[in-house]
Write a protein that holds these residues in place. Structure first.
Motif, mmCIF file in Angstrom:
data_model
loop_
_atom_site.group_PDB
_atom_site.id
_atom_site.type_symbol
_atom_site.label_atom_id
_atom_site.label_comp_id
_atom_site.label_asym_id
_atom_site.label_seq_id
_atom_site.Cartn_x
_atom_site.Cartn_y
_atom_site.Cartn_z
ATOM 1 N N CYS A 151 10.667 23.949 40.862
ATOM 2 C CA CYS A 151 9.815 24.596 41.854
ATOM 3 C C CYS A 151 10.312 24.265 43.245
ATOM 4 O O CYS A 151 11.105 23.343 43.449
ATOM 5 C CB CYS A 151 8.353 24.222 41.688
ATOM 6 N N SER A 152 9.828 25.020 44.209
ATOM 7 C CA SER A 152 10.283 24.861 45.591
ATOM 8 C C SER A 152 9.545 23.770 46.339
ATOM 9 O O SER A 152 10.050 23.239 47.330
ATOM 10 C CB SER A 152 10.109 26.188 46.339
ATOM 11 N N PHE A 153 8.329 23.430 45.887
ATOM 12 C CA PHE A 153 7.528 22.422 46.583
ATOM 13 C C PHE A 153 7.023 21.395 45.587
ATOM 14 O O PHE A 153 5.824 21.298 45.292
ATOM 15 C CB PHE A 153 6.370 23.092 47.327
ATOM 16 N N ASP A 154 7.969 20.612 45.056
ATOM 17 C CA ASP A 154 7.659 19.563 44.087
ATOM 18 C C ASP A 154 6.854 18.468 44.792
ATOM 19 O O ASP A 154 7.274 17.918 45.817
ATOM 20 C CB ASP A 154 8.970 18.998 43.535
ATOM 21 N N VAL A 155 5.694 18.186 44.257
ATOM 22 C CA VAL A 155 4.813 17.195 44.879
ATOM 23 C C VAL A 155 5.487 15.825 44.959
ATOM 24 O O VAL A 155 5.279 15.071 45.922
ATOM 25 C CB VAL A 155 3.480 17.117 44.111
ATOM 26 N N SER A 156 6.326 15.506 43.962
ATOM 27 C CA SER A 156 6.991 14.199 43.983
ATOM 28 C C SER A 156 7.962 14.078 45.152
ATOM 29 O O SER A 156 8.270 12.969 45.582
ATOM 30 C CB SER A 156 7.733 13.979 42.661
ATOM 31 N N CYS A 174 3.684 21.045 40.962
ATOM 32 C CA CYS A 174 4.171 21.888 42.044
ATOM 33 C C CYS A 174 3.004 22.305 42.919
ATOM 34 O O CYS A 174 1.882 22.514 42.438
ATOM 35 C CB CYS A 174 4.862 23.125 41.498
ATOM 36 N N GLY A 175 3.283 22.464 44.198
ATOM 37 C CA GLY A 175 2.243 22.845 45.144
ATOM 38 C C GLY A 175 2.535 24.158 45.823
ATOM 39 O O GLY A 175 3.545 24.826 45.556
ATOM 40 N N ASN A 176 1.638 24.519 46.747
ATOM 41 C CA ASN A 176 1.756 25.801 47.434
ATOM 42 C C ASN A 176 2.526 25.722 48.734
ATOM 43 O O ASN A 176 2.597 26.695 49.479
ATOM 44 C CB ASN A 176 0.373 26.391 47.692
ATOM 45 N N GLY A 177 3.094 24.542 49.023
ATOM 46 C CA GLY A 177 3.916 24.406 50.219
ATOM 47 C C GLY A 177 3.130 24.176 51.494
ATOM 48 O O GLY A 177 3.683 24.314 52.588
#
Length: 824
Positions: A151-156, A174-177
């Motif tokens: 994903c593009s916005f990995d929380v880690s 994954c998050g929404n950025g």
């Protein structure tokens, strides 16, 4: 799509007693007021919404969907902007936490198999269920780098975010950025990501490889392959939907330069493919780039108030400028790169966009339903002014404006790049699962035809049993055997379009067709006056209404006078009138029988060459096949067409009593098909014929269906005969027909040159009672469609002779007895 006949007691005369007087209707068929109606306006995105393939109702739903006969079929939408065709994976972008989830289908409700790539599954389905293939080429330069969960916005990596995938595992979230702060909803803080986390860069050459790779399976764009390639999807939302790879608002120059590069690549890979762009969304996209819109917002005004990009380009509106650039390119290089101006027309009032979380339309007020029916005027009426909509305003001062959408955009095209076609590849007037939505959809399809729109594909396609699907079927297959609205539009007017809308068209069989939509809650009786058309005495009537939401219902015929026809139109209904001419140029053809062209048996299969027997079916002198402008075998020869459930067949030859044609694949998808011959516009009554999955027949040397087979010896030159027998152990080529469905899916009329489809069913050969090894079974190279070539090795155990029996079995059906060959 089910059609039924109404009980005799429910006759139109009975309805008239309860009907109020409706507005006057008129149709003028004067040739100066006629125009072609593009078949591509009856299109959808992907396919109708189907149950799961494991659902017991799936087969019935698929059959219903096929018989609606949507035309153009688009592969498009947000996720196609970053589809990696080589890995068969896409990023789900802002639709779902910018995730790459291998195995997630592009369309989960389309009934695709689990094998093959998503695009191939889609294209195969279009080829087998009917329609024109429209693809989408990603142009943003970034695609998923691997077929693995990313994903593009990995929380880690980027920390907690305002919204995170609720189904994620503890080890991968994954998050929404948007950075998690106390102001998530009021002042979001956007995270700047590294695209290399889950993407790699790919340019236009990679997409050209995709176009090229598809040629080997589907053929060129003008012969059943991908007919139109869209240049990505909705640039206005790139900086939000695809913020992870395109965070900045697009500009005039970026849009044209990117589209130019990718259009050149597409045309180089397949010169016959057509290109559509810029696939923009929103009324504002007619006038401004996203840079303009953001500039207006950032200056404290409205989206139209500070168009810095437009001003830098001489004050020219975005679409006009875009068209001018492609026009200049053609002037300088002698090549058209842009064939369609492609727009998304989400113009519907927000009040009617009320679909709930389950996808269903909730109970609606009368005001909402009236607005749905009235607001279709946005597409054609210069007096219908929209007010109170944030986006649909005068682009110079923000005041209310009449969208007048189709004529307005056609005018922009005429001034900027004449000859460019107009496509609306996404639109939706909602309520598709309601009768009210069906009325609006039928109205839109009529408007598209009347206004000369070139292509339209509905987004948010309904189930094939939903009311809006019947709106399509009314135009495409109202009687279940190919009855359709005409191909040539004529002038049709209503004294009050808000009560009864009317659309008219002449059909190839010289009948006048009229669709009348009653938008009111009461039955209305109106007279449809006719000018420049001499009608017959009675007209067929077909209706869809609340009386039966599961079928288009045939009504009793109505009487027609020289001046017109008076009929009752039930409340909230769609009516098709089919009005024959008073006289025909030739007697009606008569079809007596349809047989296998090789065996003369009665079994018929998809893609099979057949002979139609009858009288008055064509000219006295035999006329042979021709090719159309795309190199396909023509479906019209010497004024003759052969129709299978309304689908025109490629023609081999025609005459008054005998015509040879190739059964259209889509004209034989049902257990039965209905064969008609049309000569000089006069169409025979339909002859019902049973359809089999396969029906092999072998051609013979004397064309009698028995005796020496039409067989080539191993040298590929010598015709097998008693004087030129084949040796045991050699390979001979047999020619036949009736193999049924193929892989890749067959294309009506395409010569067997670049693509050689093979039967899906198993093929075996018996020579002299012995099983021969089949070396090849598929389209006969270089020959016309409908002919299968089977190369078989003669077993050593065959007893030699001049009349050794030979048969072919395909899918459990065996060719005719009595065909022989010579073996030494």
């Amino acid at each position: 799509m089910k059609t039924t006949f109404v009980l005799a007691g429910l006759c139109l005369a009975g309805w008239n007693a309860f009907a109020q007087s409706g507005p006057a209707l008129s149709i003028d068929a004067d040739s100066s007021k006629q125009h072609a109606i593009s078949p591509d306006i009856y299109g959808i995105n992907f396919f109708w919404t189907l149950p799961a393939t494991t659902d017991p109702s799936f087969s019935a739903a698929l059959a219903t969907a096929e018989n609606i006969r949507a035309t153009a079929r688009r592969w498009g939408g947000n996720n196609t902007s970053d589809y990696n065709w080589q890995l068969d994976v896409q990023n789900l972008d802002n639709d779902w936490y910018y995730e790459v989830l291998p195995g997630s289908p592009m369309c989960s409700t389309c009934g695709w198999p689990s094998t093959g790539t998503s695009f191939d599954n889609y294209a195969d389905q279009v080829r087998t269920t009917g329609g024109k293939i429209l693809g989408t080429i990603p142009v943003l330069g970034w695609l998923p780098k691997a077929a693995q969960r990313m994903c593009s916005f990995d929380v880690s990596k980027y920390g907690e975010q305002c919204s995170q995938d609720p189904y994620a595992s503890s080890s991968f979230t994954c998050g929404n950025g948007v950075k998690l702060t106390s102001t998530c909803g009021t002042n979001p803080v956007y995270i700047t990501n590294d695209p290399n986390d889950d993407y790699a860069q790919f340019d236009q050459s990679f997409q050209a490889q995709w176009v090229t790779s598809l040629l080997s399976r589907y053929g060129s764009g003008n012969q059943g392959g991908v007919a139109i390639w869209s240049l990505d999807n909705e640039p206005i939302w790139w900086d939000s939907t695809h913020r992870d790879i395109h965070p900045d608002p697009f500009t005039y120059d970026e849009l044209y330069n990117i589209d130019l590069q990718y259009a050149q690549a597409i045309k180089q890979a397949d010169p016959t493919a057509l290109v559509s762009g810029p696939v923009n969304d929103n009324w504002a996209s007619l006038w401004f780039s996203k840079k303009d819109i953001v500039s207006g917002w950032n200056s404290g005004g409205s989206y139209w108030s500070n168009p810095v990009d437009r001003n830098a380009h001489g004050g020219t509106a975005l679409l006009a400028w875009y068209l001018q650039q492609f026009a200049q390119y053609e002037q300088q290089h002698g090549q058209r790169l842009l064939d369609y101006l492609d727009m998304h027309a989400y113009l519907a009032p927000s009040e009617i966009d009320d679909t709930d979380s389950s996808g269903a339309t909730p109970p609606e007020t009368a005001a909402v339903q009236a607005l749905r029916l009235e607001s279709t005027r946005e597409f054609w009426d210069p007096t219908y002014v929209v007010s109170g909509d944030y986006w649909i305003v005068d682009p110079t001062n923000g005041s209310p404006i009449a969208p007048y959408y189709i004529p307005r955009v056609q005018s922009i095209i005429a001034q900027g790049y004449p000859g460019t076609k107009l496509a609306i590849t996404e639109y939706n007037w909602y309520g598709l699962d309601t009768l009210n939505g069906a009325l609006a959809q039928a109205d839109l399809l009529g408007i598209f035809g009347a206004q000369g729109l070139d292509l339209a594909t509905l987004w948010g396609q309904p189930k094939p049993t939903d009311p809006a699907a019947f709106a399509f079927a009314m135009y495409r297959n109202y009687d279940g055997i190919g009855g359709a609205f005409g191909e040539t539009g004529v002038q049709a007017t209503s004294a009050d379009q808000s009560q009864l809308a009317v659309y008219g068209a002449l059909r190839s069989d010289l009948n006048l067709t009229a669709v009348v939509i009653n938008k009111t809650g009461g039955s209305l009786t109106s007279t449809l006056s006719l000018a420049n058309f001499q009608p017959g005495q009675t007209a067929q009537v077909w209706q869809y209404s609340g009386a039966n939401l599961g079928a288009i219902v045939a009504q009793p015929n109505v009487s027609v006078s020289g001046s017109g026809v008076t009929a009752a139109y039930p409340a909230n209904s769609i009516t098709m009138l089919v009005i024959p001419p008073a006289s025909y140029p030739v007697p009606k053809p008569v079809v007596n029988a349809v047989t296998n062209a090789a065996s003369y048996g009665s079994a018929i299969a998809p893609g099979q060459m057949v002979i139609v027997w009858g009288t008055g079916m064509g000219p006295a002198t035999l006329a042979g096949l021709g090719q159309d402008s795309n190199g396909l075998v023509s479906t019209s020869v010497a004024g003759v067409r052969v129709l299978f459930d309304g689908i025109p067949a490629p023609i081999v030859y025609v005459s008054a009593t005998q015509t040879a044609a190739v059964t259209p694949y889509f004209g034989a998808i049902n257990p039965t098909t209905h064969v008609q011959v049309e000569y000089q516009g006069v169409r025979s009554d339909p002859l019902q014929v049973t359809v089999a999955p396969t029906a092999p027949g072998l051609f013979t040397a004397n064309a009698s269906g028995t005796g020496q087979g039409a067989i080539l010896n191993q040298d590929g030159i010598t015709h097998n005969s008693a004087g030129a027998p084949a040796s045991r152990g050699s390979i001979v080529s047999l020619w036949g027909t009736g193999e049924g469905i193929t892989d890749p899916p067959g294309v009506d009329g395409r010569l067997a040159i670049s693509v050689l489809p093979a039967p899906v069913a198993q093929v075996s050969v018996q020579i002299g009672g012995q099983t021969a090894v089949v070396k090849y079974a598929g389209a006969a190279p270089g020959l016309m469609p409908g002919v299968i070539q089977i190369n078989a090795e003669i077993p050593q155990s065959v007893v030699p002779g001049n009349a050794v029996p030979v048969t072919v079995t395909i899918g459990g059906a065996t060719s005719q007895a009595g065909v022989t060959m010579a073996v030494n």
